[in-house]
Design a protein around this motif. Sequence first.
Motif, PDB file in Angstrom:
ATOM      1  N   TRP A   1      -0.977  22.442   5.608  1.00  0.00           N
ATOM      2  CA  TRP A   1      -0.911  21.069   6.123  1.00  0.00           C
ATOM      3  C   TRP A   1      -0.846  20.093   4.959  1.00  0.00           C
ATOM      4  O   TRP A   1      -0.038  19.170   4.949  1.00  0.00           O
TER       5      TRP A   1
ATOM      6  N   CYS B   1     -12.077   8.790   7.972  1.00  0.00           N
ATOM      7  CA  CYS B   1     -12.203  10.249   8.095  1.00  0.00           C
ATOM      8  C   CYS B   1     -13.510  10.708   8.740  1.00  0.00           C
ATOM      9  O   CYS B   1     -14.446  11.116   8.037  1.00  0.00           O
TER      10      CYS B   1
ATOM     11  N   PHE C   1      -1.025   7.002   2.527  1.00  0.00           N
ATOM     12  CA  PHE C   1      -0.434   7.770   3.622  1.00  0.00           C
ATOM     13  C   PHE C   1       0.407   6.901   4.550  1.00  0.00           C
ATOM     14  O   PHE C   1       1.518   7.269   4.923  1.00  0.00           O
TER      15      PHE C   1
ATOM     16  N   ALA D   1      -2.314   7.869   9.932  1.00  0.00           N
ATOM     17  CA  ALA D   1      -1.605   6.806   9.204  1.00  0.00           C
ATOM     18  C   ALA D   1      -0.129   7.162   9.082  1.00  0.00           C
ATOM     19  O   ALA D   1       0.760   6.322   9.278  1.00  0.00           O
TER      20      ALA D   1
ATOM     21  N   MET E   1      -0.616  -5.416  -7.571  1.00  0.00           N
ATOM     22  CA  MET E   1      -1.556  -5.662  -6.497  1.00  0.00           C
ATOM     23  C   MET E   1      -1.063  -6.902  -5.755  1.00  0.00           C
ATOM     24  O   MET E   1      -0.738  -7.907  -6.393  1.00  0.00           O
ATOM     25  N   ALA E   2      -0.988  -6.821  -4.432  1.00  0.00           N
ATOM     26  CA  ALA E   2      -0.672  -8.031  -3.663  1.00  0.00           C
ATOM     27  C   ALA E   2      -1.936  -8.871  -3.605  1.00  0.00           C
ATOM     28  O   ALA E   2      -2.999  -8.376  -3.260  1.00  0.00           O
TER      29      ALA E   2
ATOM     30  N   VAL F   1       4.763  -2.143  -2.379  1.00  0.00           N
ATOM     31  CA  VAL F   1       3.866  -2.710  -3.386  1.00  0.00           C
ATOM     32  C   VAL F   1       2.622  -1.841  -3.477  1.00  0.00           C
ATOM     33  O   VAL F   1       1.899  -1.676  -2.486  1.00  0.00           O
TER      34      VAL F   1
ATOM     35  N   ILE G   1      -6.623  -7.285   1.539  1.00  0.00           N
ATOM     36  CA  ILE G   1      -5.391  -8.067   1.734  1.00  0.00           C
ATOM     37  C   ILE G   1      -5.183  -8.398   3.217  1.00  0.00           C
ATOM     38  O   ILE G   1      -4.581  -9.420   3.564  1.00  0.00           O
TER      39      ILE G   1
ATOM     40  N   CYS H   1      -7.423  11.205  -0.846  1.00  0.00           N
ATOM     41  CA  CYS H   1      -8.789  11.589  -0.482  1.00  0.00           C
ATOM     42  C   CYS H   1      -8.815  12.999   0.107  1.00  0.00           C
ATOM     43  O   CYS H   1      -9.697  13.791  -0.215  1.00  0.00           O
TER      44      CYS H   1
ATOM     45  N   SER I   1      -7.442   8.648   9.833  1.00  0.00           N
ATOM     46  CA  SER I   1      -7.080   9.824   9.043  1.00  0.00           C
ATOM     47  C   SER I   1      -5.718   9.612   8.403  1.00  0.00           C
ATOM     48  O   SER I   1      -4.936   8.765   8.846  1.00  0.00           O
TER      49      SER I   1
ATOM     50  N   ASN J   1     -12.705  16.879  -1.521  1.00  0.00           N
ATOM     51  CA  ASN J   1     -13.907  17.696  -1.314  1.00  0.00           C
ATOM     52  C   ASN J   1     -13.717  19.088  -1.914  1.00  0.00           C
ATOM     53  O   ASN J   1     -14.649  19.680  -2.451  1.00  0.00           O
TER      54      ASN J   1
ATOM     55  N   ILE K   1      -0.964  -0.679   9.799  1.00  0.00           N
ATOM     56  CA  ILE K   1      -1.143   0.737  10.145  1.00  0.00           C
ATOM     57  C   ILE K   1      -2.254   1.342   9.294  1.00  0.00           C
ATOM     58  O   ILE K   1      -2.720   0.734   8.328  1.00  0.00           O
TER      59      ILE K   1
ATOM     60  N   GLY L   1       0.832  -1.209   0.000  1.00  0.00           N
ATOM     61  CA  GLY L   1       0.000   0.000   0.000  1.00  0.00           C
ATOM     62  C   GLY L   1       0.856   1.243   0.000  1.00  0.00           C
ATOM     63  O   GLY L   1       1.654   1.449   0.902  1.00  0.00           O
ATOM     64  N   GLY L   2       0.705   2.081  -1.038  1.00  0.00           N
ATOM     65  CA  GLY L   2       1.523   3.284  -1.152  1.00  0.00           C
ATOM     66  C   GLY L   2       0.760   4.551  -0.819  1.00  0.00           C
ATOM     67  O   GLY L   2       1.024   5.608  -1.376  1.00  0.00           O
TER      68      GLY L   2
HETATM   69  C1  LIG Z   1     -13.361  12.704   1.467  1.00  0.00           C
HETATM   70  C2  LIG Z   1     -12.204  12.403   2.359  1.00  0.00           C
HETATM   71  C3  LIG Z   1     -11.480  13.434   2.929  1.00  0.00           C
HETATM   72  C4  LIG Z   1     -10.406  13.160   3.755  1.00  0.00           C
HETATM   73  N1  LIG Z   1      -9.732  14.203   4.310  1.00  0.00           N
HETATM   74  C5  LIG Z   1      -8.717  13.962   5.156  1.00  0.00           C
HETATM   75  C6  LIG Z   1      -7.992  15.043   5.738  1.00  0.00           C
HETATM   76  O1  LIG Z   1      -8.273  16.216   5.485  1.00  0.00           O
HETATM   77  N2  LIG Z   1      -6.981  14.753   6.574  1.00  0.00           N
HETATM   78  C7  LIG Z   1      -6.621  13.476   6.871  1.00  0.00           C
HETATM   79  O2  LIG Z   1      -5.679  13.285   7.642  1.00  0.00           O
HETATM   80  N3  LIG Z   1      -7.281  12.424   6.327  1.00  0.00           N
HETATM   81  C8  LIG Z   1      -8.317  12.634   5.481  1.00  0.00           C
HETATM   82  N4  LIG Z   1      -8.982  11.571   4.917  1.00  0.00           N
HETATM   83  C9  LIG Z   1      -8.639  10.187   5.344  1.00  0.00           C
HETATM   84  C10 LIG Z   1      -7.456   9.605   4.579  1.00  0.00           C
HETATM   85  O3  LIG Z   1      -7.717   9.576   3.208  1.00  0.00           O
HETATM   86  C11 LIG Z   1      -7.177   8.181   5.059  1.00  0.00           C
HETATM   87  O4  LIG Z   1      -7.230   8.126   6.452  1.00  0.00           O
HETATM   88  C12 LIG Z   1      -5.829   7.704   4.588  1.00  0.00           C
HETATM   89  O5  LIG Z   1      -5.827   7.614   3.180  1.00  0.00           O
HETATM   90  C13 LIG Z   1      -5.425   6.385   5.220  1.00  0.00           C
HETATM   91  O6  LIG Z   1      -4.183   5.944   4.785  1.00  0.00           O
HETATM   92  P1  LIG Z   1      -3.897   4.392   4.535  1.00  0.00           P
HETATM   93  O7  LIG Z   1      -2.448   4.261   4.231  1.00  0.00           O
HETATM   94  O8  LIG Z   1      -4.459   3.607   5.648  1.00  0.00           O
HETATM   95  O9  LIG Z   1      -4.782   4.031   3.265  1.00  0.00           O
HETATM   96  P2  LIG Z   1      -4.762   4.656   1.778  1.00  0.00           P
HETATM   97  O10 LIG Z   1      -4.229   6.031   1.792  1.00  0.00           O
HETATM   98  O11 LIG Z   1      -6.085   4.408   1.200  1.00  0.00           O
HETATM   99  O12 LIG Z   1      -3.703   3.763   1.016  1.00  0.00           O
HETATM  100  C14 LIG Z   1      -3.937   2.421   0.760  1.00  0.00           C
HETATM  101  C15 LIG Z   1      -3.180   2.059  -0.503  1.00  0.00           C
HETATM  102  O13 LIG Z   1      -3.045   0.644  -0.528  1.00  0.00           O
HETATM  103  C16 LIG Z   1      -3.205   0.204  -1.833  1.00  0.00           C
HETATM  104  N5  LIG Z   1      -3.609  -1.197  -1.749  1.00  0.00           N
HETATM  105  C17 LIG Z   1      -4.738  -1.716  -1.220  1.00  0.00           C
HETATM  106  N6  LIG Z   1      -4.747  -3.048  -1.333  1.00  0.00           N
HETATM  107  C18 LIG Z   1      -3.584  -3.390  -1.929  1.00  0.00           C
HETATM  108  C19 LIG Z   1      -3.009  -4.626  -2.313  1.00  0.00           C
HETATM  109  N7  LIG Z   1      -3.635  -5.778  -2.109  1.00  0.00           N
HETATM  110  N8  LIG Z   1      -1.794  -4.612  -2.917  1.00  0.00           N
HETATM  111  C20 LIG Z   1      -1.154  -3.444  -3.141  1.00  0.00           C
HETATM  112  N9  LIG Z   1      -1.643  -2.242  -2.790  1.00  0.00           N
HETATM  113  C21 LIG Z   1      -2.850  -2.223  -2.196  1.00  0.00           C
HETATM  114  C22 LIG Z   1      -4.235   1.126  -2.439  1.00  0.00           C
HETATM  115  O14 LIG Z   1      -4.085   1.180  -3.847  1.00  0.00           O
HETATM  116  C23 LIG Z   1      -3.902   2.458  -1.774  1.00  0.00           C
HETATM  117  O15 LIG Z   1      -3.049   3.240  -2.574  1.00  0.00           O
HETATM  118  C24 LIG Z   1     -10.055  11.821   4.045  1.00  0.00           C
HETATM  119  C25 LIG Z   1     -10.765  10.788   3.475  1.00  0.00           C
HETATM  120  C26 LIG Z   1     -11.838  11.067   2.631  1.00  0.00           C
HETATM  121  C27 LIG Z   1     -12.601   9.928   2.025  1.00  0.00           C
END
Ligand SMILES: Cc1cc2nc3c(=O)[nH]c(=O)nc-3n(C[C@H](O)[C@H](O)[C@H](O)COP(=O)(O)OP(=O)(O)OC[C@H]3O[C@@H](n4cnc5c(N)ncnc54)[C@H](O)[C@@H]3O)c2cc1C
Lengths: 439, 275
Positions: free
Chosen positions: A424, A199, A49, A342, A114-115, A70, A295, A79, A338, A83, A326, A46-47
């Motif tokens: 930010w 979020c 946050f 993350a 994709m894993a 990956v 996954i 995300c 958020s 908005n 995480i 996952g690439g």
């Molecule tokens: C409308 C909206 C507004 C938001 N605003 C804010 C904000 O202002 N501030 C804030 O802090 N947060 C905000 N967020 C929340 C934020 O987007 C998430 O909390 C954050 O993206 C979480 O990070 P993550 O690494 O857990 O997941 P993600 O950022 O979703 O990353 C997951 C990654 O894993 C990859 N992935 C998934 N499965 C696999 C697999 N099997 N193999 C390889 N890759 C894979 C995906 O392609 C994706 O790129 C907002 C969310 C939304 C929907």
Amino acid sequence: MKNSAFNRRNALKLMGTGGLGLLFGGAAVRGSPSPSSRSGRVVVVGGGFGGATAAKYLKRISPGLEVTLVEPAKRYYTCPFTNLYLAGLREFESLGHGYNELRGRYGVRVVHAMAKDVNVSGKKVVLEDGSELPWDRLVLSPGIDFRWGELEGYDKAASQKAPHAWKAGPQTHLLRRQLEAMEDGGTFILVAPANPYRCPPGPYERVSMIAHYMETHKPRSKVLVLDAKDTFSKQGLFQQGWRENYGDRIEWVGRSDDGRVVRVDADKLEVETEFGTIHKADVLNVVPPQKAGAIAERAGVTDETGWVPVDPGTFRARRAEGIYVIGDATEAAPMPKSGFVANSQAKAVARAIAAELAGLDPVEEPGWANTCYSVIAPDYGITVANVYEVHDGELREVPGSGGVSPMEATPAFRSREAAYAESWYAAIAQDTWGTRPAS
Amino acid sequence: MTHPHKTRLSAPPSGSSHPLRRIIGLFAAVLFLGTTAAEARWERIPEAVALLDGAEPRADALELDLPTVTQNGSSVPLTVKFPGSRAVEQTVEALYLFAPGNPSPEIAEFSLTPALGNGELSTRIRLNQTQTVVALARTRSGDWLAGTREVRVTVSGCITANQNNGENAMEPRARANNRVRPGQLVDVRTLLRHPMETGLRERDDGTVVPERIIQSFEARLNGETILSARFHRAVAANPYLLFHVDPRTGGGTLELTWTEDTGDSASATVEIPSA
Ligand SMILES: Cc1cc2nc3c(=O)[nH]c(=O)nc-3n(C[C@H](O)[C@H](O)[C@H](O)COP(=O)(O)OP(=O)(O)OC[C@H]3O[C@@H](n4cnc5c(N)ncnc54)[C@H](O)[C@@H]3O)c2cc1C
């Protein structure tokens, strides 16, 4: 931080200044490992946050580690700020981030795939094409997936008519196109889920931005929020901000006023609530119930809630050896799901893994931080901030830490918070992917 | 409490006699023996001890569903289930819920009749802090069942918000699903807009908002009481209750009444289809 030969000592020094902004996230690794003990293979899935930050900081702390990231997308769209894109305040491309800096500057190996599976006992990640990536430690940051069908009538096909736009990409564009095509005088309905979900203030920032779009393009249109909850993040501030900026354009209906939607008819753009009221939308935005990215399920680290239980201090998955999880996929209450969190969790995990693979003592007293900015209008922002710690074996908010924007504030204050939100975004994008804001 | 439609309810199929299920049941019972002592939380609740009056509840026959972690202790969803099908004498006639970590442990008491099917019901409660919620139930033949569930209550500045400032309206809502398939029960959802003031909440100026709660709830099917409840302060604001009615009762008009400690009441009706 211009110097690309960034060395570990400097990195640790920076970590030590934990209280400073985005670098906050934990205590320093103790001791100084000998170079030979600094090897090991870490795969990060996952690439976003969480994952991008973890990969980068692993290499910053222990350049000797072999770190493979990956991620299927060559360009990740956040995300956060989608908005603002919906409101016409941001270009979509300005929300995209590539992996060149992780690759070129930090030496992360980036595999765009994709894993498909995780072989836990054999310590391998299996990719779609069947190839395998061996690991000594695995980090999963796969974000969320949707529980299609849990809300009656709302499955993947329905999301083509009533978008969720809760992952940035085609869904976000679809919602924007529907908004543009909507007649003036139309009703935009947002269906908001029960906790926990990605979020917490996101749905309320979304409708603020939709209202701004209406104010400037479709002045006779209305927003209706149908909520499965009775209270939401920064509620008082949001509702005050809505009144001040948009009069009575936004109507919010909580669960106890029959706001919980139990059925969606995406063809008719209708929803039915718990007590049987039918609401008809012109644009229907459904934020569905969620779970950890698939996954995590494959790796067997989720529990019956669909999220991943983790060890609070280390974010090690409770259900498997050698796997750290995480970001949104985890059960880390009271931390919200958020991007900020993350990123903060990723740094603590990078430190823990680097220490572990170097045979050092675990990180003492890790800490985490969060700030959620929400933009209500172009010059009107609000925030909630908190610091977290482990206490009696559980995560909690550090008593007295953090806070929310005051209810009484001058327009200049709100305007400054909106500007801080922009700063930010630029700062966290740079910290996570190393990308600079498009000027 | 006798029930007019009792004779019309046929004996449930004995689904629990499947051999594999029996083995699993045995296994669960054995596992349970090892933990009963630690799980007998009710022994520490004086109100529960008084109620049991020396009886030993069976701890494996009642399922208590609550989230393991909640970030909003002011409204925590709770469901009580009595798994397996039962003969009428084995259905539950009284149910008691306790939150021993609250300022006062009683949450609610329910009197149930066989018209409610196996008696499963859901409500929303208040939890002051992390604790183990306890449910005790008495069957028509006098057996006691118990269930416990630990809930972690975390404070989250990001999620919780200011509570409604207790409006005075008592606005009822009710709905019965009329699309029942054969063998299914009718879901009845009820909600009353009400602040459920605990008498513990302070205003900004330091004065205490006086206690004002819904004390009782009653559901009458064609004039016969099929469910009655007594609520305490730990029932969440806007008391919510989901229960089930057996359409083999013949259906009819279900009248719902909520009564406040002041004596004021509100009511609503829904139609229950017949099987
Ligand atoms: C409308 C909206 C507004 C938001 N605003 C804010 C904000 O202002 N501030 C804030 O802090 N947060 C905000 N967020 C929340 C934020 O987007 C998430 O909390 C954050 O993206 C979480 O990070 P993550 O690494 O857990 O997941 P993600 O950022 O979703 O990353 C997951 C990654 O894993 C990859 N992935 C998934 N499965 C696999 C697999 N099997 N193999 C390889 N890759 C894979 C995906 O392609 C994706 O790129 C907002 C969310 C939304 C929907």
